[in-house]
Design a protein around this motif. Structure first.
Motif, short mmCIF file in Angstrom:
data_model
loop_
_atom_site.label_atom_id
_atom_site.label_comp_id
_atom_site.label_asym_id
_atom_site.label_seq_id
_atom_site.Cartn_x
_atom_site.Cartn_y
_atom_site.Cartn_z
N PRO A 180 40.27 21.38 15.61
CA PRO A 180 40.22 20.91 14.22
C PRO A 180 40.98 21.86 13.30
CG PRO A 180 38.02 20.96 15.22
CD PRO A 180 38.92 21.75 16.11
N VAL A 181 41.90 21.31 12.53
CA VAL A 181 42.72 22.09 11.60
C VAL A 181 42.81 21.31 10.29
CG1 VAL A 181 44.99 23.09 11.15
CG2 VAL A 181 44.08 23.07 13.47
N SER A 182 42.72 22.03 9.17
CA SER A 182 42.96 21.40 7.87
C SER A 182 44.15 22.06 7.22
CB SER A 182 41.72 21.51 6.96
OG SER A 182 41.43 22.86 6.68
N VAL A 183 45.01 21.23 6.61
CA VAL A 183 46.22 21.74 5.99
C VAL A 183 46.32 21.24 4.56
CG1 VAL A 183 47.52 21.99 8.15
CG2 VAL A 183 47.54 19.81 6.94
N VAL A 184 46.91 22.07 3.69
CA VAL A 184 47.15 21.69 2.31
C VAL A 184 48.59 21.22 2.20
CG1 VAL A 184 47.16 22.47 -0.09
CG2 VAL A 184 45.46 23.39 1.51
N VAL A 185 48.78 19.98 1.76
CA VAL A 185 50.12 19.39 1.69
C VAL A 185 50.32 18.74 0.33
CG1 VAL A 185 50.17 18.97 4.18
CG2 VAL A 185 49.31 17.19 2.64
N ASP A 186 51.56 18.36 0.07
CA ASP A 186 51.85 17.58 -1.14
C ASP A 186 51.19 16.21 -1.03
OD1 ASP A 186 53.40 19.64 -2.15
OD2 ASP A 186 55.26 18.84 -1.29
N LYS A 187 50.71 15.69 -2.14
CA LYS A 187 50.06 14.38 -2.11
C LYS A 187 50.98 13.29 -1.62
CE LYS A 187 46.36 14.97 -5.50
NZ LYS A 187 45.76 14.48 -6.78
N SER A 188 52.26 13.46 -1.86
CA SER A 188 53.22 12.44 -1.42
C SER A 188 53.30 12.37 0.11
CB SER A 188 54.60 12.74 -2.00
OG SER A 188 55.05 14.02 -1.60
N ASP A 189 52.89 13.42 0.79
CA ASP A 189 52.95 13.45 2.25
C ASP A 189 51.67 12.91 2.90
OD1 ASP A 189 55.46 14.65 2.15
OD2 ASP A 189 54.61 16.67 2.09
N VAL A 190 50.64 12.70 2.10
CA VAL A 190 49.33 12.34 2.65
C VAL A 190 49.36 11.02 3.42
CG1 VAL A 190 46.95 11.72 2.06
CG2 VAL A 190 48.03 13.72 1.00
N PRO A 191 49.91 9.92 2.90
CA PRO A 191 49.84 8.65 3.62
C PRO A 191 50.42 8.72 5.02
CG PRO A 191 50.51 8.28 1.35
CD PRO A 191 50.56 9.76 1.57
N GLU A 192 51.62 9.23 5.17
CA GLU A 192 52.25 9.27 6.49
C GLU A 192 51.56 10.26 7.40
OE1 GLU A 192 56.71 9.62 8.51
OE2 GLU A 192 56.43 9.98 6.36
N LEU A 193 51.11 11.39 6.83
CA LEU A 193 50.46 12.41 7.66
C LEU A 193 49.13 11.89 8.19
CD1 LEU A 193 50.40 15.25 8.82
CD2 LEU A 193 49.43 16.06 6.66
N THR A 194 48.34 11.25 7.35
CA THR A 194 47.05 10.74 7.80
C THR A 194 47.24 9.60 8.81
OG1 THR A 194 46.97 9.30 5.84
CG2 THR A 194 45.81 11.41 5.73
N SER A 195 48.27 8.79 8.61
CA SER A 195 48.54 7.70 9.56
C SER A 195 48.87 8.27 10.94
CB SER A 195 49.70 6.84 9.05
OG SER A 195 50.06 5.87 10.00
#
Length: 247
Positions: free
Chosen positions: A215-230
């Motif tokens: 398990p890892v959590s990362v802080v990213v730009d909000k614009s990257d969230v949709p593709e990253l979570t998918s």
């Protein structure tokens, strides 16, 4: 005639004073100066006192908190990462005292803190929020999808792996590479760049080995969230350490 002269001469002399028993009377005692003696004693005492004060001040110590492991920016300081050390007291340095360790749970690291640092107030902050425009995404990574020595605070880039896009635009199973090459063998661009690892839940080696996932959590730009979570939901994310990371 001579006898008379001697008698007359003897009569002109004062008889010598003698004490009973033939001893002379004691002479007058010398004049003493008690004020000077007292002053000398006082000076000696003041000198000894001054030396004692200097030694005591030089030896003043306070019990402060030092870190035994790295604490990334934005993370709380755990009890397992602190120890007690004695440091020279200095009114210009706001050490976090050992008796204040119970308050650490209310604060977070204001910057990346390294092992061996003695905590001072400026190293901590109560700000628990995430920077504007940022979001935290949780990942569950398999072996080969993350660097072996991934640590909290590392700067990484996330790539999509496991699928590749053909020239016709359809998704087909393919070898997207591994964490060593950033999953770029399939030509996939980075999903998120300059992401910061907020936490790595390594637990124990046995627990990671049994579950097969980290398990890892990362802080990213909000614009990257949709593709990253998918990609994360399909287990298709690989993290690569950026070249400028400090680990």
């Amino acid at each position: 005639m001579k006898t008379q002269e001697r008698g007359a001469a003897g009569a002109g002399r004062a008889p010598a004073l003698t004490a009973p028993g033939g001893d002379r009377l004691p002479s007058a005692p010398r004049e003493r100066k008690p004020a000077l003696a007292a002053l000398a004693v006082l000076l000696v005492l003041l000198g000894a006192l001054g030396a004692t004060v200097l030694v005591m001040r030089a030896g003043d110590r306070v019990e402060a908190i030092a870190l035994t492991e790295r604490v990334p920016r934005g993370q709380p300081v755990p009890d397992s990462a602190i120890k007690s050390v004695m440091v020279a007291e200095d009114s210009d340095i706001q050490y976090v005292r050992w008796e204040q360790r119970g308050l650490l749970k209310k604060y977070r690291a204001a910057a990346d803190l390294v092992d061996g640092s003695v905590l001072v107030g400026s190293m901590l902050t109560k700000d628990k929020g995430i920077e504007a425009g940022k979001a935290v995404v949780g990942l569950s990574l398999k072996s080969g999808q993350y660097p072996p020595r991934l640590e909290e605070g590392d700067t990484v880039s996330a790539y999509r792996v496991g699928r590749q896009t053909t020239s016709g635009g359809s998704d087909e199973p393919g070898d997207g590479g591994d964490a060593g090459d950033g999953g770029s063998r399939g030509g996939n661009p980075a999903i998120a760049e300059g992401a910061r690892v907020q936490s790595v839940n390594k637990g124990s080696d046995d627990s990671v080995a049994s579950s097969g996932n980290l398990p890892v959590s990362v802080v990213v730009d909000k614009s990257d969230v949709p593709e990253l979570t998918s990609a994360a939901s399909n287990g298709e994310v690989s993290l690569v350490l950026d070249s400028d990371t400090g680990s």
